[in-house]
Design an enzyme around this catalytic site. Structure first.
Site, mmCIF file in Angstrom:
data_model
loop_
_atom_site.group_PDB
_atom_site.id
_atom_site.type_symbol
_atom_site.label_atom_id
_atom_site.label_comp_id
_atom_site.label_asym_id
_atom_site.label_seq_id
_atom_site.Cartn_x
_atom_site.Cartn_y
_atom_site.Cartn_z
ATOM 1 N N ARG A 50 7.798 18.012 20.112
ATOM 2 C CA ARG A 50 8.058 17.314 18.848
ATOM 3 C C ARG A 50 7.560 15.871 18.917
ATOM 4 O O ARG A 50 7.035 15.329 17.931
ATOM 5 C CB ARG A 50 9.555 17.363 18.501
ATOM 6 C CG ARG A 50 9.847 16.753 17.136
ATOM 7 C CD ARG A 50 11.273 16.999 16.681
ATOM 8 N NE ARG A 50 12.236 16.364 17.572
ATOM 9 C CZ ARG A 50 13.543 16.552 17.504
ATOM 10 N NH1 ARG A 50 14.054 17.366 16.588
ATOM 11 N NH2 ARG A 50 14.364 15.950 18.338
ATOM 12 N N LYS A 149 9.927 12.127 13.810
ATOM 13 C CA LYS A 149 11.080 11.410 14.374
ATOM 14 C C LYS A 149 10.600 10.005 14.714
ATOM 15 O O LYS A 149 10.223 9.695 15.843
ATOM 16 C CB LYS A 149 11.621 12.152 15.599
ATOM 17 C CG LYS A 149 13.060 11.768 15.937
ATOM 18 C CD LYS A 149 13.724 12.773 16.834
ATOM 19 C CE LYS A 149 14.966 12.227 17.483
ATOM 20 N NZ LYS A 149 16.050 11.876 16.578
#
Ligand code: PXG
Length: 290
Positions: A50, A149
């Site tokens: 991620r 993120k």
């Protein structure tokens, strides 16, 4: 404790970043919050994947291979003598000038901290959380993808402040159309008549690593888990609600905007997820000490 910054491990007192770092000046960077349990880093590969995806989306090239970055995380844990703890891995745009353009930032900054964490006290896991809906909307996907993120957490922090003002332990964030996106640092799951639903990523949720694991655990256990839009009404009339995240793990929400959820106690299916998740955290992960 030893903190990794750009190739060197520093003591806590000496772990410092330039005031010209665009991570600080503009929130220009990406990060991961990762947990270690029982001498192993939990879901390390998933978190790193991620991180690289978040970086790619903002055109930030992480100046290190996946394998080397994995080694940095493990070495930071070893040098910090962590068996159970919380790892914060951050990649910023790096040092630049006072202009916001990233092309004046020649080299991204990488740092990694391994510390201990207790997000919620144990009683919250036994009794469940009181949560509220934040008046602050989630940033729309067309402005900033919720999958990234990034170091821009102001939207979430404003929602968190509103939760604090109302004496709630977490805040639900709705997207600009009024659908439930997620909480400030956790994804949300709702159970009604045996069916479990969590909002899709495109509703404004982070693709939580814990969310993914919970969907997999639930489906393996034969539960029906749907990814679908939810409104506040769906929350108010739910049988059970629980939140998932690396920090919060799996925790029940027993009150939403003053409405009692179920019988006001963590429900049986939530408790089952809590226990299955705990088992998994104890059993799997990448070994820190070999
Ligand atoms: N949504 C948001 C906005 C998050 O920041 C999650 C969902 C859950 O994602 P994961 O991949 O962790 O299941 C997060 C993650 C903290 C803390 O200290 C917050 C998170 C993770 C670790 C620590 O508040 N949020």
């Amino acid at each position: 404790m030893k903190i990794y910054i750009d190739g060197t491990y520093y003591d806590k007192e000496n772990a410092k970043i330039s005031v010209f770092d665009h991570g600080l000046l503009y929130g220009d960077g990406v990060f991961e919050g990762i947990r270690a349990y029982n001498g192993r880093v939990f879901l390390l590969k998933e978190h790193l994947e991620r991180l690289y995806d978040s970086a790619k989306a903002i055109m930030l090239t992480i100046p290190m291979s996946f394998d080397d970055l994995q080694k940095v995380v493990l070495e930071t844990c070893r040098l910090s003598e962590i068996r159970n703890g919380y790892i914060r891995l951050v990649v910023t745009r790096g040092v630049g000038n006072l202009g916001l353009s990233p092309d004046k930032c020649p080299k991204p900054t990488i740092f990694c901290i391994a510390d201990t964490i207790q997000l919620y006290p144990p009683e919250y896991y036994e009794k469940g959380l009181r949560i509220n809906t934040s008046p602050t909307q989630r940033i729309p996907q067309g402005a900033l993808s919720s999958s990234i993120k990034s170091l821009n957490y102001l939207n979430n922090i404003l929602a968190k402040i509103e939760g604090n003002l109302y004496g709630a332990q977490e805040s639900i964030m709705l997207n600009h159309e009024g659908y439930v996106a997620e909480c400030t640092g956790d994804n949300i799951f709702v159970l009604k008549k045996g069916i479990i639903t969590t909002p899709p990523i495109w509703a404004g949720a982070l693709a939580g690593v814990t969310r993914r694991v919970i969907i997999d655990i639930g489906r393996l256990a034969g539960r029906e888990i749907r990814v679908d839009m939810l409104t506040r009404y769906d929350l108010f009339v739910a049988d059970e609600i629980f939140l998932t995240g690396t920090g919060a793990e799996v925790v029940a929400a027993v009150e939403v905007d003053g409405r009692v959820i179920g019988n006001g106690k963590p429900g049986p299916i939530t408790l089952d997820f809590i226990s299955r998740y705990r088992d998994l955290t104890q059993m799997s992960g990448v070994a820190i000490y070999t």
